[in-house]
Design a protein around this motif. Structure first.
Motif, short mmCIF file in Angstrom:
data_model
loop_
_atom_site.label_atom_id
_atom_site.label_comp_id
_atom_site.label_asym_id
_atom_site.label_seq_id
_atom_site.Cartn_x
_atom_site.Cartn_y
_atom_site.Cartn_z
N HIS A 1 -52.65 42.23 -31.91
CA HIS A 1 -52.24 40.90 -32.35
C HIS A 1 -52.56 39.87 -31.28
O HIS A 1 -53.10 38.78 -31.57
N GLN A 2 -52.26 40.17 -30.03
CA GLN A 2 -52.57 39.24 -28.94
C GLN A 2 -54.07 39.10 -28.74
O GLN A 2 -54.58 38.03 -28.39
N LEU A 3 -54.81 40.19 -28.95
CA LEU A 3 -56.25 40.18 -28.75
C LEU A 3 -56.97 39.34 -29.80
O LEU A 3 -57.93 38.62 -29.50
N THR A 4 -56.49 39.42 -31.05
CA THR A 4 -57.21 38.81 -32.17
C THR A 4 -56.57 37.55 -32.72
O THR A 4 -57.24 36.77 -33.40
N ARG B 1 -51.58 40.12 -39.18
CA ARG B 1 -51.42 41.44 -39.80
C ARG B 1 -50.84 42.45 -38.82
O ARG B 1 -49.97 43.26 -39.17
N TRP B 2 -51.35 42.43 -37.59
CA TRP B 2 -50.96 43.45 -36.63
C TRP B 2 -49.50 43.29 -36.21
O TRP B 2 -48.80 44.28 -35.99
N ILE C 1 -49.26 37.22 -24.53
CA ILE C 1 -50.17 36.07 -24.51
C ILE C 1 -50.89 35.99 -25.84
O ILE C 1 -51.51 36.97 -26.28
N VAL C 2 -50.83 34.83 -26.47
CA VAL C 2 -51.60 34.60 -27.69
C VAL C 2 -52.38 33.30 -27.53
O VAL C 2 -52.00 32.41 -26.76
N ALA C 3 -53.48 33.20 -28.24
CA ALA C 3 -54.31 32.01 -28.19
C ALA C 3 -54.88 31.74 -29.57
O ALA C 3 -55.20 32.67 -30.32
N GLY C 4 -55.01 30.46 -29.89
CA GLY C 4 -55.58 30.08 -31.17
C GLY C 4 -55.20 28.66 -31.51
O GLY C 4 -54.58 27.94 -30.71
N PRO D 1 -51.35 30.71 -38.94
CA PRO D 1 -50.45 31.54 -39.76
C PRO D 1 -50.32 32.95 -39.19
O PRO D 1 -51.30 33.56 -38.75
N GLY D 2 -49.09 33.47 -39.20
CA GLY D 2 -48.83 34.82 -38.73
C GLY D 2 -48.72 34.97 -37.23
O GLY D 2 -48.57 36.09 -36.73
N VAL D 3 -48.80 33.85 -36.50
CA VAL D 3 -48.69 33.91 -35.04
C VAL D 3 -47.53 33.01 -34.62
O VAL D 3 -47.71 31.81 -34.36
N PRO D 4 -46.30 33.55 -34.56
CA PRO D 4 -45.12 32.72 -34.29
C PRO D 4 -45.21 31.91 -33.01
O PRO D 4 -44.72 30.77 -32.96
N LEU D 5 -45.83 32.45 -31.96
CA LEU D 5 -45.85 31.73 -30.69
C LEU D 5 -46.72 30.48 -30.73
O LEU D 5 -46.63 29.64 -29.82
N LEU D 6 -47.57 30.35 -31.74
CA LEU D 6 -48.40 29.14 -31.85
C LEU D 6 -47.79 28.09 -32.77
O LEU D 6 -48.40 27.02 -32.96
#
Length: 663
Positions: free
Chosen positions: A474-477, A481-482, A614-617, A622-627
């Protein structure tokens, strides 16, 4: 052909043509023992196990031994990697009765599965006598045998730490654990303790995180020293990469030649993070070579990574790997052969059997002059080509969920920290295999082979390692979904594996009932199920903001805190997760139009504190709460650094982010 011919396990298939009338682990075998009123012989091993092969050749392929077994027992063959729950129960019994354990494991049990005599490898004459003795005891001393079995079951049930003492996770506890490891460190050759010496990957991961949180220079030096000694030793394949299971000596010179997926996955993380913290060129080289070994030598045609390469080649240990000076000269010519013998410390006396030597690296090649490095690479490639024409070890090509999970996490970290596109692609592809093949009706299956999923249910370590892996992907992509899949796995773990007192059992409440329900919190060859699940819980909570998962992780870690403080060598992964929990972990969201090559994202990965997610985008992906609600300040990339879901002011330059994280 006995009843193992249709097995998916390569280990069971190795015994399918034995004259022993083997059964797989199944209820029908126990029914047969009850019908015949005979005891059960449970033989546990795995495909890459040298002494398992020896006992099979000496005893299980022998017609006389087979008659003794078939006439007086129901014989069950178990692959410990396919059924770690069965292995755990009988290993606890074996250790309780003999003071030690190992494989092959030989257990005699009542028709109800209660063990009454346990051991490991027996040479053929001793095994024949043992079969006669157990047969006589079952015939003439039945009551005593049954009482013994009941007592053993009671003892191994009490050996589990369910409901034991707890303690909070604290800086003092983890400092104590690091100090205990320092006391046991082999200052000459690295690692901990004496021979046989196993790669202490989980302890090294803990010490790396402890150093980063505390600045402890001694812990970092222990990791650096141990990593260098292993990488230059015979335990590391100096030609093809990849680490063997252990060294038979304390200098890492002569390995037990099997190569396991889990060891190499965990060591890939060690060398990747050692490079991240130190910039050591040896660490980077070994990380890259280990990742290449995983993808080249363990990738299976149907997807997923194979479990192991065998210790033996055509029944002989080291046949593929060992060299004499004459063989080097024959392969390379006089000048290069003599040079290689000096570089790899190959002598006429030899370090292995029959005057041959296992290749070790006698000099620091990573700091050598360019012309020396070029010659080493040339020699290495030519030797590997010659070695490829030798007989090769067999490969156990079953795909184990938890071990592939460990590999996915390692490859994802290698991908982002060392900018490795092949590792990135592999991590995502492997995650797809687990999600699409091993998840059946929302429950994990432990193994697959040739694209076909097996029957054994996933155990706790599968749920934990795969959930942690899905969090990593999930963090990588940046794909939701992950994260959703990770949450589903953790929900199953919480609902079906919990003890009710904060800890976890290793098997689900609706799994097959064994004579006792295993709940081992100690790390062995792989992270304990409890530690693996805690890693997934901590990461998932940080990525979603759902505090109940963090509370579950904290409660579980408190059940192993006494073990971390007193015996950290057997709780390295729990201590690693505890470091992340104590640090926060930090949550970093990089809002960016293009994550590829983003300087803020690179700084986040390079300087992140222990266990940081760590997440980026794009903002509000959608589907990435930290963003969520993370705008681009001034229209450019923006990093949001949070801890416990409380955020500092956003930063827009890599220098600012580096300073923030270093502070």
């Amino acid at each position: 052909m006995n009843r193992l011919g249709s097995a998916t396990s390569p280990y069971l298939l190795q015994h399918a043509s034995n004259p022993v009338d083997w059964w797989p682990w199944c209820e029908e075998a126990f029914e047969e023992a009850r019908r015949r009123d005979v005891p059960i012989l449970v033989s546990v091993g795995y495909a890459a196990c040298h002494w398992c092969h020896v006992m099979a050749h000496e005893s299980f392929e022998d017609e006389g031994i087979a008659r003794q077994v078939n006439d007086n027992f129901v014989a069950i063959k178990v692959d410990r990697e396919e059924r770690p729950d069965v292995d755990a129960v009988y290993m606890t019994a074996t250790q309780a009765m003999t003071g030690q354990g190992g494989w092959p494991m030989t257990v005699f049990a009542t028709p109800g599965g209660e063990p009454f005599f346990c051991g490991t490898y027996f040479p053929r004459p001793a095994f024949s006598r043992l079969l006669d003795s157990v047969t006589a005891a079952w015939r003439d001393q039945r009551d005593d045998v049954i009482k013994q079995g009941s007592a053993v079951v009671q003892a191994i049930g009490g050996a589990q730490l369910v409901g034991g003492p707890t303690a909070p996770i604290s800086a003092t506890l983890l400092d104590t654990a690091a100090a205990e490891l320092a006391k046991e460190h082999d200052q000459g050759y690295g690692g901990f303790g004496g021979a046989p010496k196993f790669p202490p990957h989980m302890n090294l991961l803990f010490l790396l995180r402890h150093h980063q949180r505390t600045g402890d220079g001694e812990g970092l030096e222990i990791v650096r020293h141990t990593a260098e000694q292993m990488a230059r030793g015979g335990i590391y394949d100096q030609l093809a990469g990849g680490f063997a299971r252990y060294a038979v000596d304390n200098t890492w010179t002569v390995p037990h030649f099997e190569k396991m997926l889990y060891d190499n996955a965990l060591l890939l993380r060690v060398y990747t993070h050692l490079w991240r913290l130190t910039g050591d060129p040896l660490a980077r080289r070994i990380a890259d070579e280990t990742a290449a070994f995983l993808l080249r030598d363990l990738a299976t045609p149907a997807g997923g990574l194979a479990s192991a390469l065998d210790a033996d080649t055509e029944g002989t240990e080291g046949l593929t790997y060992a060299w004499t000076p004459a063989q080097l000269i024959a392969a390379l010519g006089e000048d290069d052969g003599t040079w290689a013998a000096d570089l790899f410390r190959v002598t006429t006396e030899g370090t292995f059997e029959h005057g041959s030597s296992v290749l070790v690296l006698a000099r620091d090649i990573d700091a050598a002059a360019d012309e020396v490095v070029a010659r080493w690479r040339d020699v290495r490639g030519r030797l590997l080509a010659v070695r490829a024409d030798r007989p090769q070890p067999a490969r156990d090509d079953k795909v184990v969920a938890s071990w592939n999970g460990l590999a996915i996490t390692a490859l994802a970290e290698h991908a982002v920290l060392l900018d490795a596109p092949s590792s990135r692609a592999a991590a995502v592809a492997l995650a797809g295999v687990l999600a699409d093949r091993h998840l059946v009706d929302d429950r994990l299956r432990r193994v697959s082979r040739d694209g076909v999923v097996g029957e054994p249910a996933g155990v706790l370590e599968d749920y934990g390692a795969v959930a942690e892996a899905f969090c990593a992907v999930h963090q990588l992509t940046g794909e939701g979904r992950w994260l959703t899949l990770a949450g589903s796995l953790l929900d199953v773990a919480l609902a079906h594996f919990g003890t009710g007192g904060g800890g976890f059992y290793d098997t689900a409440d609706d799994a097959e009932r064994l004579v006792t329900r295993p709940a081992d919190p100690t790390d062995n060859a792989t992270p304990s199920g409890l530690a693996a699940v805690c890693a997934g819980l901590v990461a998932y909570s940080a990525l979603t903001g759902r505090t109940s998962y963090r509370e579950a992780a904290d409660a579980a870690l408190e059940t192993v805190a006494p073990l971390i403080g007193s015996h950290p060598r057997f709780a390295g992964y729990s201590a690693t997760v505890a470091e992340a929990a104590l640090a926060g972990p930090y949550e970093i969201a990089v809002a960016t139009r293009n994550p590829d090559g983003d300087a803020l994202l690179a700084a986040a990965h390079r300087y992140a504190l222990p266990g940081t997610v760590i997440v980026a985008g794009a903002p509000d992906t959608p589907g990435v709460p930290l963003l969520a609600d993370r705008p681009l300040i001034g229209g450019g990339s923006t990093a949001y650094v949070c801890r416990g879901f409380v955020c500092d002011r956003p930063v827009t330059t890599a220098a600012e982010l580096e300073a923030r994280l270093k502070a």
